[in-house]
Design a protein around this motif. Structure first.
Motif, PDB file in Angstrom:
ATOM      1  N   ASN A 148       0.837  -1.215   0.000  1.00 57.73           N
ATOM      2  CA  ASN A 148       0.000   0.000   0.000  1.00 57.73           C
ATOM      3  C   ASN A 148       0.864   1.254   0.000  1.00 57.73           C
ATOM      4  OD1 ASN A 148      -2.406  -1.371  -0.119  1.00 57.73           O
ATOM      5  ND2 ASN A 148      -2.768  -1.341   2.091  1.00 57.73           N
ATOM      6  N   SER A 149       1.998   1.200   0.700  1.00 57.39           N
ATOM      7  CA  SER A 149       2.840   2.403   0.728  1.00 57.39           C
ATOM      8  C   SER A 149       3.523   2.627  -0.620  1.00 57.39           C
ATOM      9  CB  SER A 149       3.858   2.345   1.868  1.00 57.39           C
ATOM     10  OG  SER A 149       4.849   1.397   1.576  1.00 57.39           O
ATOM     11  N   MET A 150       3.502   1.616  -1.495  1.00 56.09           N
ATOM     12  CA  MET A 150       4.067   1.772  -2.850  1.00 56.09           C
ATOM     13  C   MET A 150       2.942   1.996  -3.875  1.00 56.09           C
ATOM     14  SD  MET A 150       7.376   1.203  -2.226  1.00 56.09           S
ATOM     15  CE  MET A 150       7.876   1.049  -0.511  1.00 56.09           C
ATOM     16  N   GLY A 151       1.713   2.211  -3.389  1.00 57.70           N
ATOM     17  CA  GLY A 151       0.627   2.565  -4.308  1.00 57.70           C
ATOM     18  C   GLY A 151      -0.426   1.496  -4.520  1.00 57.70           C
ATOM     19  N   ALA A 152      -0.310   0.360  -3.832  1.00 59.47           N
ATOM     20  CA  ALA A 152      -1.335  -0.695  -3.976  1.00 59.47           C
ATOM     21  C   ALA A 152      -2.588  -0.316  -3.182  1.00 59.47           C
ATOM     22  CB  ALA A 152      -0.780  -2.024  -3.477  1.00 59.47           C
ATOM     23  N   ASP A 153      -3.658  -1.066  -3.430  1.00 57.40           N
ATOM     24  CA  ASP A 153      -4.909  -0.811  -2.714  1.00 57.40           C
ATOM     25  C   ASP A 153      -5.397  -2.146  -2.118  1.00 57.40           C
ATOM     26  OD1 ASP A 153      -7.400  -0.146  -1.818  1.00 57.40           O
ATOM     27  OD2 ASP A 153      -8.057   0.836  -3.669  1.00 57.40           O
ATOM     28  N   ILE A 154      -4.900  -2.462  -0.929  1.00 55.33           N
ATOM     29  CA  ILE A 154      -5.198  -3.749  -0.281  1.00 55.33           C
ATOM     30  C   ILE A 154      -5.861  -3.473   1.066  1.00 55.33           C
ATOM     31  CG2 ILE A 154      -4.189  -5.872   0.673  1.00 55.33           C
ATOM     32  CD1 ILE A 154      -1.821  -5.425  -1.282  1.00 55.33           C
TER      33      ILE A 154
ATOM     34  N   LYS B   9      -9.225  -7.843   0.465  1.00 51.98           N
ATOM     35  CA  LYS B   9      -9.769  -7.312  -0.780  1.00 51.98           C
ATOM     36  C   LYS B   9      -8.678  -6.471  -1.451  1.00 51.98           C
ATOM     37  CE  LYS B   9     -13.727  -4.593  -2.300  1.00 51.98           C
ATOM     38  NZ  LYS B   9     -14.911  -3.874  -1.840  1.00 51.98           N
ATOM     39  N   VAL B  10      -8.392  -6.801  -2.712  1.00 52.77           N
ATOM     40  CA  VAL B  10      -7.328  -6.098  -3.437  1.00 52.77           C
ATOM     41  C   VAL B  10      -7.948  -5.441  -4.670  1.00 52.77           C
ATOM     42  CG1 VAL B  10      -5.061  -6.330  -4.539  1.00 52.77           C
ATOM     43  CG2 VAL B  10      -5.751  -7.974  -2.773  1.00 52.77           C
ATOM     44  N   ARG B  11      -7.818  -4.125  -4.746  1.00 53.40           N
ATOM     45  CA  ARG B  11      -8.232  -3.420  -5.964  1.00 53.40           C
ATOM     46  C   ARG B  11      -6.963  -3.251  -6.803  1.00 53.40           C
ATOM     47  NH1 ARG B  11     -12.836  -0.160  -6.698  1.00 53.40           N
ATOM     48  NH2 ARG B  11     -13.285  -0.388  -4.475  1.00 53.40           N
ATOM     49  N   GLY B  12      -6.897  -3.907  -7.928  1.00 51.13           N
ATOM     50  CA  GLY B  12      -5.665  -3.906  -8.717  1.00 51.13           C
ATOM     51  C   GLY B  12      -5.284  -2.511  -9.199  1.00 51.13           C
ATOM     52  N   VAL B  13      -3.983  -2.260  -9.253  1.00 52.46           N
ATOM     53  CA  VAL B  13      -3.485  -0.962  -9.762  1.00 52.46           C
ATOM     54  C   VAL B  13      -2.595  -1.229 -10.980  1.00 52.46           C
ATOM     55  CG1 VAL B  13      -3.590   0.193  -7.513  1.00 52.46           C
ATOM     56  CG2 VAL B  13      -1.490  -0.990  -8.177  1.00 52.46           C
ATOM     57  N   ASP B  14      -2.381  -0.164 -11.789  1.00 54.47           N
ATOM     58  CA  ASP B  14      -1.583  -0.324 -13.009  1.00 54.47           C
ATOM     59  C   ASP B  14      -0.088  -0.291 -12.716  1.00 54.47           C
ATOM     60  OD1 ASP B  14      -3.893  -0.409 -14.434  1.00 54.47           O
ATOM     61  OD2 ASP B  14      -3.906   1.740 -14.911  1.00 54.47           O
ATOM     62  N   LYS B  15       0.260   0.397 -11.666  1.00 51.09           N
ATOM     63  CA  LYS B  15       1.683   0.618 -11.420  1.00 51.09           C
ATOM     64  C   LYS B  15       1.952   0.787  -9.923  1.00 51.09           C
ATOM     65  CE  LYS B  15       5.165   3.341 -13.666  1.00 51.09           C
ATOM     66  NZ  LYS B  15       5.583   4.324 -14.588  1.00 51.09           N
ATOM     67  N   LEU B  16       3.118   0.362  -9.473  1.00 50.19           N
ATOM     68  CA  LEU B  16       3.538   0.671  -8.104  1.00 50.19           C
ATOM     69  C   LEU B  16       4.718   1.636  -8.192  1.00 50.19           C
ATOM     70  CD1 LEU B  16       3.500  -2.875  -6.406  1.00 50.19           C
ATOM     71  CD2 LEU B  16       1.747  -1.097  -6.279  1.00 50.19           C
ATOM     72  N   HIS B  17       4.735   2.591  -7.271  1.00 49.53           N
ATOM     73  CA  HIS B  17       5.815   3.581  -7.295  1.00 49.53           C
ATOM     74  C   HIS B  17       6.766   3.375  -6.123  1.00 49.53           C
ATOM     75  CE1 HIS B  17       3.629   5.398  -3.983  1.00 49.53           C
ATOM     76  NE2 HIS B  17       2.539   5.434  -4.735  1.00 49.53           N
ATOM     77  N   GLY B  18       7.918   3.998  -6.200  1.00 44.64           N
ATOM     78  CA  GLY B  18       8.911   3.863  -5.130  1.00 44.64           C
ATOM     79  C   GLY B  18       8.420   4.474  -3.827  1.00 44.64           C
TER      80      GLY B  18
END
Ligand code: UD1
Length: 433
Positions: A202-208, A217-226
Protein backbone atom coordinates in the motif's frame (compact mmCIF):
# COMPACT_ATOMS: atom_id res chain seq x y z
CA UNK A 1 31.01 -27.92 7.86
CA UNK A 2 30.64 -24.98 10.25
CA UNK A 3 29.27 -25.75 13.69
CA UNK A 4 28.30 -24.17 16.99
CA UNK A 5 29.88 -25.30 20.23
CA UNK A 6 27.84 -24.48 23.32
CA UNK A 7 28.95 -24.92 26.92
CA UNK A 8 25.71 -25.02 28.87
CA UNK A 9 24.62 -24.09 32.34
CA UNK A 10 24.85 -20.30 32.22
CA UNK A 11 21.81 -18.14 32.88
CA UNK A 12 21.12 -15.34 30.39
CA UNK A 13 21.06 -11.69 31.45
CA UNK A 14 20.96 -8.37 29.61
CA UNK A 15 19.33 -6.85 26.58
CA UNK A 16 18.91 -8.13 23.04
CA UNK A 17 17.75 -6.14 20.04
CA UNK A 18 15.37 -8.09 17.79
CA UNK A 19 15.97 -7.91 14.03
CA UNK A 20 13.46 -7.35 11.24
CA UNK A 21 11.03 -10.19 10.54
CA UNK A 22 12.43 -12.89 8.28
CA UNK A 23 9.06 -13.97 6.97
CA UNK A 24 8.08 -10.37 6.18
CA UNK A 25 11.41 -9.71 4.46
CA UNK A 26 11.20 -12.84 2.32
CA UNK A 27 7.77 -11.73 1.04
CA UNK A 28 8.54 -8.03 0.67
CA UNK A 29 11.79 -8.47 -1.28
CA UNK A 30 10.10 -10.53 -4.06
CA UNK A 31 7.14 -8.09 -4.03
CA UNK A 32 9.59 -5.23 -4.67
CA UNK A 33 10.07 -6.68 -8.16
CA UNK A 34 6.74 -5.04 -9.07
CA UNK A 35 7.82 -1.55 -7.98
CA UNK A 36 8.98 0.80 -10.73
CA UNK A 37 11.27 3.15 -8.84
CA UNK A 38 13.46 2.97 -5.78
CA UNK A 39 12.08 1.30 -2.70
CA UNK A 40 13.97 1.85 0.49
CA UNK A 41 13.47 -0.97 2.97
CA UNK A 42 14.64 -0.62 6.56
CA UNK A 43 15.14 -3.29 9.22
CA UNK A 44 16.07 -6.04 6.74
CA UNK A 45 17.48 -8.98 8.73
CA UNK A 46 21.02 -10.00 7.76
CA UNK A 47 20.35 -13.67 7.14
CA UNK A 48 21.11 -15.99 4.25
CA UNK A 49 17.48 -16.19 3.01
CA UNK A 50 17.29 -12.42 2.42
CA UNK A 51 20.74 -12.41 0.80
CA UNK A 52 19.64 -15.09 -1.65
CA UNK A 53 16.43 -13.27 -2.55
CA UNK A 54 18.35 -10.05 -3.14
CA UNK A 55 20.75 -11.97 -5.31
CA UNK A 56 17.78 -13.29 -7.35
CA UNK A 57 16.48 -9.75 -7.88
CA UNK A 58 19.97 -8.61 -8.89
CA UNK A 59 20.15 -11.43 -11.47
CA UNK A 60 16.88 -10.10 -12.89
CA UNK A 61 18.39 -6.63 -13.33
CA UNK A 62 17.50 -4.93 -10.03
CA UNK A 63 19.96 -2.38 -8.69
CA UNK A 64 20.53 -2.97 -5.00
CA UNK A 65 22.42 -0.62 -2.72
CA UNK A 66 22.93 -1.03 0.99
CA UNK A 67 22.53 2.29 2.79
CA UNK A 68 23.68 0.62 5.99
CA UNK A 69 23.72 -2.98 7.25
CA UNK A 70 19.93 -3.27 7.51
CA UNK A 71 18.63 -0.58 5.15
CA UNK A 72 18.73 -0.95 1.41
CA UNK A 73 17.49 0.63 -1.77
CA UNK A 74 16.06 -1.68 -4.41
CA UNK A 75 15.49 -0.24 -7.86
CA UNK A 76 13.50 -2.57 -10.11
CA UNK A 77 12.96 -0.01 -12.88
CA UNK A 78 14.68 -2.24 -15.44
CA UNK A 79 14.06 -5.89 -14.68
CA UNK A 80 13.62 -8.99 -16.82
CA UNK A 81 13.04 -12.72 -16.38
CA UNK A 82 16.25 -14.71 -16.07
CA UNK A 83 17.11 -18.43 -16.06
CA UNK A 84 20.12 -17.59 -13.90
CA UNK A 85 18.01 -17.51 -10.75
CA UNK A 86 17.09 -21.20 -10.77
CA UNK A 87 20.01 -22.43 -8.64
CA UNK A 88 18.94 -19.98 -5.94
CA UNK A 89 15.16 -20.41 -6.24
CA UNK A 90 15.56 -24.14 -5.54
CA UNK A 91 17.25 -23.39 -2.23
CA UNK A 92 14.59 -21.45 -0.33
CA UNK A 93 10.86 -21.60 0.26
CA UNK A 94 10.01 -17.96 -0.29
CA UNK A 95 11.24 -18.02 -3.89
CA UNK A 96 7.68 -19.06 -4.76
CA UNK A 97 6.55 -15.48 -4.09
CA UNK A 98 8.30 -14.64 -7.35
CA UNK A 99 5.43 -16.43 -9.15
CA UNK A 100 3.01 -13.74 -7.94
CA UNK A 101 5.37 -10.83 -8.43
CA UNK A 102 6.61 -11.94 -11.87
CA UNK A 103 3.01 -12.41 -13.03
CA UNK A 104 2.21 -8.93 -11.69
CA UNK A 105 5.23 -7.28 -13.27
CA UNK A 106 5.70 -9.21 -16.53
CA UNK A 107 2.39 -11.03 -17.05
CA UNK A 108 4.43 -14.24 -16.95
CA UNK A 109 6.61 -16.12 -14.54
CA UNK A 110 9.48 -18.56 -14.75
CA UNK A 111 10.98 -20.16 -11.67
CA UNK A 112 11.53 -23.56 -10.02
CA UNK A 113 9.74 -25.47 -7.30
CA UNK A 114 10.88 -23.92 -4.00
CA UNK A 115 13.22 -25.42 -1.40
CA UNK A 116 13.10 -24.71 2.33
CA UNK A 117 12.75 -26.68 5.54
CA UNK A 118 11.41 -30.21 5.26
CA UNK A 119 8.38 -30.64 7.54
CA UNK A 120 6.90 -33.43 5.42
CA UNK A 121 4.87 -32.74 2.31
CA UNK A 122 4.64 -29.00 1.54
CA UNK A 123 2.11 -28.71 -1.29
CA UNK A 124 1.60 -25.45 -3.18
CA UNK A 125 -1.79 -26.36 -4.63
CA UNK A 126 -3.48 -23.32 -3.06
CA UNK A 127 -0.93 -20.96 -4.63
CA UNK A 128 -1.60 -22.56 -8.01
CA UNK A 129 -5.36 -22.50 -7.52
CA UNK A 130 -5.14 -18.77 -6.77
CA UNK A 131 -2.98 -17.97 -9.79
CA UNK A 132 -5.25 -20.00 -12.07
CA UNK A 133 -8.34 -18.23 -10.70
CA UNK A 134 -6.66 -14.93 -11.55
CA UNK A 135 -6.30 -16.12 -15.15
CA UNK A 136 -2.78 -17.59 -15.21
CA UNK A 137 -2.03 -20.65 -17.32
CA UNK A 138 0.27 -22.76 -15.17
CA UNK A 139 2.76 -25.33 -16.41
CA UNK A 140 4.55 -27.25 -13.67
CA UNK A 141 6.85 -30.02 -14.75
CA UNK A 142 10.22 -31.50 -13.85
CA UNK A 143 10.73 -29.04 -11.02
CA UNK A 144 10.06 -25.91 -13.08
CA UNK A 145 7.12 -23.53 -12.79
CA UNK A 146 6.07 -21.50 -15.82
CA UNK A 147 3.02 -19.27 -15.78
CA UNK A 148 1.44 -16.85 -18.19
CA UNK A 149 -1.48 -14.46 -17.68
CA UNK A 150 -4.15 -14.87 -20.33
CA UNK A 151 -4.28 -11.62 -22.29
CA UNK A 152 -1.01 -10.47 -20.68
CA UNK A 153 -2.55 -9.36 -17.36
CA UNK A 154 -4.15 -11.15 -14.43
CA UNK A 155 -7.81 -10.44 -13.79
CA UNK A 156 -9.37 -9.90 -10.35
CA UNK A 157 -11.80 -12.49 -9.04
CA UNK A 158 -13.12 -14.13 -5.85
CA UNK A 159 -10.87 -16.86 -4.41
CA UNK A 160 -11.59 -19.11 -1.44
CA UNK A 161 -8.48 -20.81 -0.04
CA UNK A 162 -9.25 -24.38 1.04
CA UNK A 163 -6.54 -24.25 3.68
CA UNK A 164 -5.38 -21.35 5.86
CA UNK A 165 -1.99 -20.89 4.23
CA UNK A 166 0.47 -18.11 4.93
CA UNK A 167 2.31 -18.67 1.65
CA UNK A 168 -0.79 -18.89 -0.55
CA UNK A 169 -2.31 -15.79 1.08
CA UNK A 170 0.88 -13.83 0.41
CA UNK A 171 1.39 -15.11 -3.13
CA UNK A 172 -2.17 -14.49 -4.26
CA UNK A 173 -2.19 -11.05 -2.61
CA UNK A 174 1.02 -10.13 -4.45
CA UNK A 175 -0.36 -11.39 -7.78
CA UNK A 176 -3.69 -9.57 -7.31
CA UNK A 177 -1.95 -6.26 -6.58
CA UNK A 178 -1.42 -5.54 -10.27
CA UNK A 179 -4.34 -7.54 -11.69
CA UNK A 180 -7.15 -5.67 -13.38
CA UNK A 181 -10.25 -5.19 -11.21
CA UNK A 182 -11.01 -6.42 -7.70
CA UNK A 183 -9.81 -9.64 -6.07
CA UNK A 184 -11.40 -10.96 -2.89
CA UNK A 185 -9.39 -13.67 -1.12
CA UNK A 186 -11.31 -15.58 1.54
CA UNK A 187 -10.15 -17.86 4.37
CA UNK A 188 -6.74 -16.21 4.41
CA UNK A 189 -4.00 -16.42 7.03
CA UNK A 190 -3.64 -13.50 9.48
CA UNK A 191 0.03 -13.61 10.47
CA UNK A 192 1.67 -10.23 11.30
CA UNK A 193 3.94 -10.49 8.25
CA UNK A 194 0.88 -10.69 5.98
CA UNK A 195 -0.24 -7.34 7.37
CA UNK A 196 3.31 -6.05 6.95
CA UNK A 197 3.40 -7.06 3.28
CA UNK A 198 0.02 -5.37 2.66
CA UNK A 199 1.30 -2.21 4.37
CA UNK A 200 4.45 -2.30 2.25
CA UNK A 201 2.50 -2.71 -0.99
CA UNK A 202 0.00 0.00 0.00
CA UNK A 203 2.84 2.40 0.73
CA UNK A 204 4.07 1.77 -2.85
CA UNK A 205 0.63 2.57 -4.31
CA UNK A 206 -1.33 -0.70 -3.98
CA UNK A 207 -4.91 -0.81 -2.71
CA UNK A 208 -5.20 -3.75 -0.28
CA UNK A 209 -7.68 -3.93 2.59
CA UNK A 210 -8.48 -6.48 5.24
CA UNK A 211 -5.00 -7.93 5.85
CA UNK A 212 -5.05 -9.33 9.38
CA UNK A 213 -8.67 -10.51 9.01
CA UNK A 214 -10.11 -13.59 7.25
CA UNK A 215 -10.85 -11.74 4.01
CA UNK A 216 -8.49 -9.61 1.94
CA UNK A 217 -9.77 -7.31 -0.78
CA UNK A 218 -7.33 -6.10 -3.44
CA UNK A 219 -8.23 -3.42 -5.96
CA UNK A 220 -5.67 -3.91 -8.72
CA UNK A 221 -3.48 -0.96 -9.76
CA UNK A 222 -1.58 -0.32 -13.01
CA UNK A 223 1.68 0.62 -11.42
CA UNK A 224 3.54 0.67 -8.10
CA UNK A 225 5.81 3.58 -7.29
CA UNK A 226 8.91 3.86 -5.13
CA UNK A 227 8.74 4.71 -1.45
CA UNK A 228 10.20 3.75 1.85
CA UNK A 229 9.16 1.13 4.37
CA UNK A 230 10.38 -0.30 7.69
CA UNK A 231 9.81 -4.00 8.41
CA UNK A 232 8.19 -5.25 11.62
CA UNK A 233 10.37 -7.03 14.18
CA UNK A 234 10.66 -10.80 14.02
CA UNK A 235 8.06 -12.53 16.20
CA UNK A 236 9.85 -15.87 16.05
CA UNK A 237 13.35 -14.53 16.70
CA UNK A 238 11.92 -12.75 19.76
CA UNK A 239 10.08 -15.90 20.84
CA UNK A 240 13.29 -17.91 20.50
CA UNK A 241 15.15 -15.62 22.94
CA UNK A 242 12.16 -15.75 25.28
CA UNK A 243 12.28 -19.55 25.21
CA UNK A 244 16.06 -19.49 25.75
CA UNK A 245 15.67 -17.39 28.92
CA UNK A 246 12.82 -19.63 30.06
CA UNK A 247 15.16 -22.60 29.65
CA UNK A 248 18.33 -21.21 31.21
CA UNK A 249 16.78 -18.91 33.78
CA UNK A 250 17.90 -15.30 34.17
CA UNK A 251 16.44 -12.00 33.01
CA UNK A 252 16.58 -10.52 29.52
CA UNK A 253 14.89 -7.49 27.94
CA UNK A 254 14.06 -7.84 24.26
CA UNK A 255 13.95 -4.48 22.50
CA UNK A 256 12.44 -3.53 19.11
CA UNK A 257 9.49 -5.91 19.50
CA UNK A 258 5.73 -5.58 19.09
CA UNK A 259 4.51 -7.21 22.34
CA UNK A 260 1.05 -7.89 20.85
CA UNK A 261 2.66 -10.24 18.28
CA UNK A 262 4.23 -12.15 21.17
CA UNK A 263 1.02 -12.65 23.21
CA UNK A 264 0.50 -16.20 21.92
CA UNK A 265 4.03 -17.13 23.05
CA UNK A 266 4.02 -15.13 26.30
CA UNK A 267 0.75 -16.76 27.41
CA UNK A 268 2.31 -20.24 27.31
CA UNK A 269 5.57 -19.18 28.93
CA UNK A 270 3.62 -17.58 31.78
CA UNK A 271 1.75 -20.88 32.28
CA UNK A 272 5.18 -22.50 32.54
CA UNK A 273 6.22 -20.19 35.39
CA UNK A 274 8.06 -17.49 33.42
CA UNK A 275 7.50 -13.83 34.33
CA UNK A 276 6.94 -11.43 31.43
CA UNK A 277 6.66 -7.65 31.60
CA UNK A 278 5.54 -5.74 28.54
CA UNK A 279 6.40 -2.19 27.55
CA UNK A 280 5.48 -0.33 24.41
CA UNK A 281 8.26 -1.84 22.29
CA UNK A 282 10.02 -4.20 24.67
CA UNK A 283 9.38 -7.23 26.82
CA UNK A 284 11.35 -8.39 29.82
CA UNK A 285 11.50 -12.13 30.42
CA UNK A 286 12.50 -13.48 33.80
CA UNK A 287 12.68 -17.01 35.14
CA UNK A 288 13.83 -17.65 38.67
CA UNK A 289 11.69 -20.57 39.89
CA UNK A 290 11.01 -24.05 38.54
CA UNK A 291 9.39 -24.68 35.15
CA UNK A 292 5.89 -26.15 35.10
CA UNK A 293 4.49 -28.48 32.45
CA UNK A 294 1.76 -27.29 30.04
CA UNK A 295 -0.05 -28.40 26.89
CA UNK A 296 0.38 -26.67 23.53
CA UNK A 297 -1.35 -26.92 20.18
CA UNK A 298 0.13 -25.05 17.24
CA UNK A 299 -2.33 -23.17 15.05
CA UNK A 300 -2.36 -20.35 12.49
CA UNK A 301 -2.03 -16.83 14.02
CA UNK A 302 -3.19 -15.76 16.58
CA UNK A 303 -2.73 -19.34 17.78
CA UNK A 304 0.57 -20.64 19.12
CA UNK A 305 3.03 -20.54 16.18
CA UNK A 306 4.31 -23.79 14.75
CA UNK A 307 7.65 -22.02 14.25
CA UNK A 308 7.99 -21.84 18.06
CA UNK A 309 7.06 -25.49 18.67
CA UNK A 310 10.60 -26.98 18.70
CA UNK A 311 12.04 -24.24 20.93
CA UNK A 312 9.25 -24.36 23.54
CA UNK A 313 9.08 -28.17 23.47
CA UNK A 314 12.78 -28.15 24.30
CA UNK A 315 12.11 -25.99 27.36
CA UNK A 316 9.20 -28.29 28.35
CA UNK A 317 11.68 -31.17 28.29
CA UNK A 318 13.08 -29.55 31.47
CA UNK A 319 9.73 -28.71 33.12
CA UNK A 320 8.21 -30.53 36.08
CA UNK A 321 5.60 -33.06 34.97
CA UNK A 322 4.19 -34.21 31.64
CA UNK A 323 3.36 -31.88 28.75
CA UNK A 324 1.44 -32.71 25.59
CA UNK A 325 2.31 -30.84 22.40
CA UNK A 326 0.09 -31.15 19.33
CA UNK A 327 1.37 -29.95 15.96
CA UNK A 328 -1.64 -28.48 14.19
CA UNK A 329 0.06 -27.15 11.06
CA UNK A 330 2.71 -29.55 9.73
CA UNK A 331 2.70 -33.35 9.32
CA UNK A 332 6.28 -33.99 10.30
CA UNK A 333 7.81 -31.45 12.63
CA UNK A 334 9.32 -33.65 15.32
CA UNK A 335 12.53 -34.79 13.63
CA UNK A 336 14.53 -32.80 16.19
CA UNK A 337 13.19 -35.02 19.00
CA UNK A 338 15.75 -37.71 18.14
CA UNK A 339 18.50 -35.13 18.66
CA UNK A 340 17.01 -33.99 21.98
CA UNK A 341 16.83 -37.61 23.14
CA UNK A 342 20.61 -37.84 22.64
CA UNK A 343 20.81 -35.12 25.30
CA UNK A 344 18.61 -37.02 27.75
CA UNK A 345 15.14 -35.68 26.92
CA UNK A 346 12.22 -38.04 27.44
CA UNK A 347 9.78 -37.42 24.59
CA UNK A 348 7.42 -39.86 22.85
CA UNK A 349 6.05 -38.87 19.46
CA UNK A 350 2.91 -40.37 17.97
CA UNK A 351 1.97 -38.70 14.70
CA UNK A 352 1.23 -35.05 15.41
CA UNK A 353 1.46 -35.43 19.20
CA UNK A 354 4.52 -35.34 21.42
CA UNK A 355 4.31 -36.38 25.05
CA UNK A 356 7.13 -34.77 26.99
CA UNK A 357 8.10 -36.13 30.38
CA UNK A 358 10.19 -33.40 31.97
CA UNK A 359 13.68 -34.38 33.17
CA UNK A 360 15.89 -32.65 35.75
CA UNK A 361 18.80 -32.17 33.35
CA UNK A 362 19.88 -32.33 29.72
CA UNK A 363 23.46 -33.35 28.93
CA UNK A 364 25.68 -31.94 26.20
CA UNK A 365 26.06 -34.12 23.09
CA UNK A 366 26.89 -33.84 19.38
CA UNK A 367 23.60 -33.03 17.60
CA UNK A 368 22.44 -31.65 14.25
CA UNK A 369 20.06 -28.87 13.23
CA UNK A 370 17.32 -30.68 11.26
CA UNK A 371 15.84 -27.40 10.04
CA UNK A 372 15.82 -23.71 10.95
CA UNK A 373 13.69 -23.72 14.13
CA UNK A 374 14.81 -27.23 15.11
CA UNK A 375 18.34 -25.82 14.95
CA UNK A 376 17.36 -22.96 17.27
CA UNK A 377 15.90 -25.58 19.62
CA UNK A 378 19.27 -27.39 19.67
CA UNK A 379 20.99 -24.14 20.64
CA UNK A 380 18.50 -23.67 23.50
CA UNK A 381 19.03 -27.28 24.58
CA UNK A 382 22.79 -26.72 24.52
CA UNK A 383 22.49 -23.54 26.62
CA UNK A 384 20.47 -25.43 29.25
CA UNK A 385 22.50 -28.64 29.24
CA UNK A 386 25.31 -29.74 31.49
CA UNK A 387 28.51 -30.01 29.46
CA UNK A 388 29.30 -29.27 25.84
CA UNK A 389 26.93 -29.53 22.88
CA UNK A 390 28.17 -29.44 19.31
CA UNK A 391 25.58 -28.47 16.71
CA UNK A 392 26.15 -29.34 13.06
CA UNK A 393 24.27 -28.23 9.94
CA UNK A 394 24.03 -24.69 11.28
CA UNK A 395 23.52 -23.47 7.74
CA UNK A 396 19.79 -23.97 8.52
CA UNK A 397 19.99 -21.73 11.58
CA UNK A 398 21.77 -18.98 9.68
CA UNK A 399 18.91 -18.87 7.18
CA UNK A 400 16.81 -17.16 9.81
CA UNK A 401 18.73 -15.76 12.80
CA UNK A 402 20.84 -12.64 12.45
CA UNK A 403 24.04 -12.90 14.48
CA UNK A 404 22.64 -15.62 16.75
CA UNK A 405 26.01 -16.35 18.33
CA UNK A 406 26.90 -12.68 18.87
CA UNK A 407 23.53 -11.84 20.44
CA UNK A 408 23.64 -14.87 22.77
CA UNK A 409 27.22 -14.16 23.81
CA UNK A 410 26.18 -10.61 24.76
CA UNK A 411 23.64 -12.21 27.12
CA UNK A 412 26.40 -14.25 28.76
CA UNK A 413 26.06 -17.52 26.83
CA UNK A 414 29.16 -19.60 26.17
CA UNK A 415 28.66 -20.32 22.46
CA UNK A 416 31.13 -20.09 19.59
CA UNK A 417 30.97 -20.76 15.88
CA UNK A 418 33.73 -22.97 14.55
CA UNK A 419 34.24 -22.35 10.86
CA UNK A 420 35.34 -25.06 8.48
CA UNK A 421 38.69 -24.05 7.01
CA UNK A 422 37.60 -25.61 3.68
CA UNK A 423 35.58 -22.86 1.98
CA UNK A 424 34.19 -25.34 -0.60
CA UNK A 425 31.83 -26.70 2.05
CA UNK A 426 30.00 -23.35 2.10
CA UNK A 427 29.17 -23.52 -1.60
CA UNK A 428 25.59 -22.68 -2.29
CA UNK A 429 25.42 -20.03 0.40
CA UNK A 430 25.05 -16.75 -1.38
CA UNK A 431 27.37 -13.91 -0.48
CA UNK A 432 25.90 -10.56 0.50
CA UNK A 433 24.80 -8.58 -2.57
C1 UD1 B 1 5.09 -20.24 6.36
C2 UD1 B 1 6.39 -19.97 7.03
C3 UD1 B 1 6.78 -21.16 7.91
C4 UD1 B 1 5.66 -21.49 8.88
C5 UD1 B 1 4.32 -21.62 8.16
C6 UD1 B 1 3.14 -21.76 9.11
C7 UD1 B 1 7.52 -18.54 5.44
C8 UD1 B 1 8.61 -18.41 4.44
N1 UD1 B 1 7.41 -19.74 6.03
O1 UD1 B 1 5.29 -21.39 5.54
O2 UD1 B 1 7.95 -20.83 8.63
O3 UD1 B 1 5.93 -22.71 9.54
O4 UD1 B 1 4.08 -20.45 7.34
O5 UD1 B 1 3.09 -20.66 9.97
O6 UD1 B 1 6.79 -17.61 5.71
N2 UD1 B 1 -0.76 -26.03 2.51
C9 UD1 B 1 -1.47 -26.71 1.53
N3 UD1 B 1 -1.46 -26.19 0.29
C10 UD1 B 1 -0.81 -25.05 -0.05
C11 UD1 B 1 -0.09 -24.37 0.95
C12 UD1 B 1 -0.08 -24.89 2.23
O7 UD1 B 1 -2.08 -27.74 1.81
O8 UD1 B 1 -0.86 -24.65 -1.23
C13 UD1 B 1 -0.75 -26.57 3.90
C14 UD1 B 1 0.65 -26.96 4.37
O9 UD1 B 1 0.98 -28.27 3.99
C15 UD1 B 1 0.51 -26.77 5.88
C16 UD1 B 1 -0.47 -25.61 6.03
O10 UD1 B 1 -1.15 -25.52 4.76
O11 UD1 B 1 -0.06 -27.93 6.45
C17 UD1 B 1 0.14 -24.29 6.33
O12 UD1 B 1 1.15 -23.99 5.37
P1 UD1 B 1 1.54 -22.49 5.01
O13 UD1 B 1 0.86 -21.57 5.97
O14 UD1 B 1 1.32 -22.29 3.56
O15 UD1 B 1 3.10 -22.47 5.28
P2 UD1 B 1 4.23 -21.75 4.41
O16 UD1 B 1 3.69 -20.49 3.85
O17 UD1 B 1 4.88 -22.73 3.50
Amino acid sequence: MDKYVVKGGKQLFGQVDISGAKNAAVAIIPAALMVEGVCRIENIPQISDTKKLLEMLALMGAKIRFVNKTTLDIDCSNVHLSDDIYDLTRQIRASYYLIGSMLGRFGKASTTMPGGCNFGVRPIDQHIKGMKALGAVMDISRGFIKAEAKGGRLKGTRIYLDKVSVGATINVMIAATMASGITVIENVAREPHIVDLANFLNSMGADIRGAGTDVIKVRGVDKLHGGSYCLIPDQIEAGTYMAAVAGTGGEVTLTNVIPKHLDCISAKLIEMGVEIEEGEDFVTVRRTGELTHTNIKTLPYPGFPTDMQPQVSTVLALANGTSVVTEGVWDNRYKYVNELRKMGAEIQVDGKTAVIQGVKKLYGAPVAACDLRAGAAMVIAGLCAEGTTTIEDIVYIERGYQDFVGKLRKLGADIVKISDPDPKSDEGIAEAV
